[in-house]
Design an enzyme around this catalytic site. Structure first.
Site, mmCIF file in Angstrom:
data_model
loop_
_atom_site.group_PDB
_atom_site.id
_atom_site.type_symbol
_atom_site.label_atom_id
_atom_site.label_comp_id
_atom_site.label_asym_id
_atom_site.label_seq_id
_atom_site.Cartn_x
_atom_site.Cartn_y
_atom_site.Cartn_z
ATOM 1 N N LEU A 1 30.488 43.323 41.354
ATOM 2 C CA LEU A 1 30.347 45.010 41.162
ATOM 3 C C LEU A 1 29.034 45.470 41.365
ATOM 4 O O LEU A 1 28.734 46.031 40.543
ATOM 5 C CB LEU A 1 30.974 45.121 39.789
ATOM 6 C CG LEU A 1 32.426 44.924 39.622
ATOM 7 C CD1 LEU A 1 32.804 45.120 38.050
ATOM 8 C CD2 LEU A 1 33.406 45.913 40.383
ATOM 9 N N CYS B 1 37.881 43.932 34.852
ATOM 10 C CA CYS B 1 36.645 43.407 34.084
ATOM 11 C C CYS B 1 36.671 42.808 33.121
ATOM 12 O O CYS B 1 37.603 43.226 32.087
ATOM 13 C CB CYS B 1 35.767 44.688 34.178
ATOM 14 S SG CYS B 1 35.814 45.622 35.529
ATOM 15 N N GLY C 1 42.763 39.066 51.447
ATOM 16 C CA GLY C 1 43.224 38.833 53.012
ATOM 17 C C GLY C 1 44.828 38.716 53.065
ATOM 18 O O GLY C 1 45.487 38.378 52.197
ATOM 19 N N ALA D 1 32.766 36.714 45.193
ATOM 20 C CA ALA D 1 32.245 37.287 43.869
ATOM 21 C C ALA D 1 31.283 38.249 43.922
ATOM 22 O O ALA D 1 29.971 37.511 43.631
ATOM 23 C CB ALA D 1 32.096 35.679 43.061
#
Lengths: 244, 299
Positions: B73, B131, B218, B70
């Site tokens: 950005l 976003c 992942g 987290a």
């Protein structure tokens, strides 16, 4: 930064939960005390960042605490085991700031990165005071080793079971030229308030990569944003912004 | 044309391997370790109109075969990216780069894309629509076909470069979003962004990540990603860049067999900085093993 394979030379318990591991391999990228290495362990996705406790040509010493499954697995690695390792990570402490009588303040597993620093400062003929803080007697390690370097070594325990009762800030010398510290966050905050000279703090943070790519460990400082893994882990006292 | 050559929205790449945005910075940390010109291209750190510090730490947690982030950005803002990061990038990478853009309003996206469109080294614009839309109740642009189409149209108006819309997997039907982007003029799609997830620290009984939730990436998410790429490739005609947990040459082949024209590699870069270099080096042998002469024949 360098990515190479290190081989475990030895791995021994210092206390119930603290281990000393020596590793053999290419140490050419390790340039300063306070830097760290990032170890890939079988079965774990992310690497484990561990501070460098000592470094000689071709041999690294790491002292780490078992805090989860990854470090528990590390503590069981036998001699001869191979570890994919990133070395030369982080900025490390700046020895040129030390002055004549530097003070080292370490708490728990914050003590190890100060050992190589003490060794280098003693080699330069500095009068080093080392204050090592622990919770209780059975958690103590490193006291003998700092003494052997010729440091004025003071040990504190929170419960008074060994050395001076209290915290590292209860055993500060009357005067010192500069300080270097590493330890848990409450200790670092106390050190920030109680010290009277400039100093350098080493911080810990959860990391994704350890080499500056993921922005997982960024902190705000008075000099803008810094990645603990890249522009840190060592920050100057005057640039720290504490977020409570 | 080499065995590994692929074409993405009209631009040829030496191979299909693209480090994913947010796992590769602006390239120069990796250039210390290997010559990153071996890459097909790379998608640089998600860039917004204004500088962003991102979320408080801890921003990272581990999970079986993956991780959660987290970061929020964090980036220096488009002006600084152009003035400071791209000149440094140019010194270590000599191919066209993929510019990754985020925004919090349609105007943000258009502004940032227009600024980056003027940069010669930018070959593709990859638009992250995961976003929150601050003027649309905070819902992510990527969860609503109309909002996704609106961003696509706004970006297409300001650039002639190929526009690749990066889709969120946190939706009921990803093909509906994919078709909306295609209909609005997107030149390509990339998917999947991270899957929402979280961890709790048993000792503190609190979420590990300060932001509570984060994005899972992942190998753990590879089958989910593969399934969504398969579905989207059958729903649209524009090229699709497949990503989500790719960590080996075999994963690349599997993703391309699902229909991807190229692939992005994300979390693997963080645990092994040479991951992409190794995947590219391993591709020819893996192709031999499965009787694949050229990657373009997988299309």
């Amino acid at each position: 930064m360098k990515q190479t394979i290190f081989r475990v030379e030895s791995n021994t318990a210092l206390t119930d939960s603290v281990f000393r591991m020596t590793l053999l391999g290419d140490t050419s990228a390790v340039t300063a005390p306070g830097q760290f290495v990032n170890l890939k362990l079988d079965g774990f996705f992310l690497r484990r960042p561990i501070s460098v406790c000592d470094c000689e040509d071709g041999r690294l010493t790491l002292i780490f605490k078992t805090v989860g499954k990854g470090t528990a697995q590390m503590s069981r690695l036998p001699a001869g085991a191979e570890i994919d390792t990133l070395t030369g990570l982080g900025n490390g402490y700046d020895l040129t700031r030390a002055g004549d009588r530097p003070l080292l303040l370490g708490g728990g597993v914050g003590v190890p990165p100060l050992y190589w620093l003490a060794k280098k400062l003693r080699a330069e003929g500095k009068e080093v005071t080392a204050v090592l803080g622990f919770n209780t007697e059975k958690e103590i390690f490193g006291e003998k080793e700092f003494r052997a370097l010729g440091c004025d070594t003071r040990v504190t325990t929170a419960d008074g079971s060994h050395g001076i009762r209290g915290f590292v800030t209860d055993a500060l010398p009357e005067s010192y030229s500069f300080f270097y510290t590493c330890g848990p966050m409450p200790m670092l905050k106390a050190v920030y308030r109680r010290t009277v000279t400039d100093g350098q703090f080493s911080f810990e943070e959860r990391m994704g990569c350890g080499f500056g790519a993921c922005m997982g460990c960024s902190q705000k400082t008075k000099n803008g944003y810094k990645r603990i893994c890249r522009e840190g882990p060592v920050l100057e006292k005057e640039e720290i912004l504490w977020e409570d | 044309m080499g065995r590994l050559t692929v074409s993405l929205c009209g631009l040829e790449m030496d191979n299909p391997v693209i480090p994913a945005s947010g796992t590769f910075g602006f390239g120069y940390e990796f250039a210390e370790i290997y010559d990153i010109n071996c890459l097909g291209t790379f998608s640089f750190k998600g860039t917004t109109r204004e500088p962003r510090f991102g979320n408080p730490t801890p921003r990272i947690a581990e999970c079986p075969a993956g991780m959660i982030n987290a970061v929020g950005l964090q980036n220096p803002g488009v002006e600084k990216v152009i003035a400071e990061e791209l000149p440094k990038l140019k010194k270590v990478f000599h191919k066209k780069v993929m510019a990754n853009v985020s925004g919090f309003s349609v105007e943000d996206y258009a502004y940032t894309c227009e600024r980056l469109d003027a940069e010669e080294q930018v070959g593709w614009l990859e638009v992250n629509i995961s976003c929150p839309n601050v003027h649309g109740g905070g819902m992510s642009f990527g969860t609503e076909p109309k909002a996704a189409a609106e961003v696509t149209r706004a970006v297409k108006k300001v650039t002639d470069k190929p526009v690749i819309m990066k889709l969120s997997p946190n939706v009921t039907d990803i093909t509906a979003i994919a078709r909306a982007c295609e209909d609005a003029g997107a030149d390509g799609l990339s998917l999947i962004n991270t899957l929402q997830g979280m961890r709790i620290d048993l000792r503190t009984r609190r979420p590990v990540i300060a932001n509570t939730m984060g994005g899972v990436s992942g190998p753990a998410i590879f089958p989910v990603a593969l399934r969504m790429v398969w579905q989207v490739c059958r729903a649209v005609k524009i090229p699709v860049v497949g990503m989500g947990g790719i960590a080996s040459a075999e994963d690349v082949l599997e993703m391309m067999m699902a229909g991807a024209a190229a692939v992005e590699v994300g979390a693997a870069n963080l645990t092994d900085p040479r991951a992409c270099e190794k995947i590219i080096a391993d591709l020819p042998e893996a192709m031999d093993r499965y009787g694949i002469r050229t990657l373009s024949e997988l299309k």
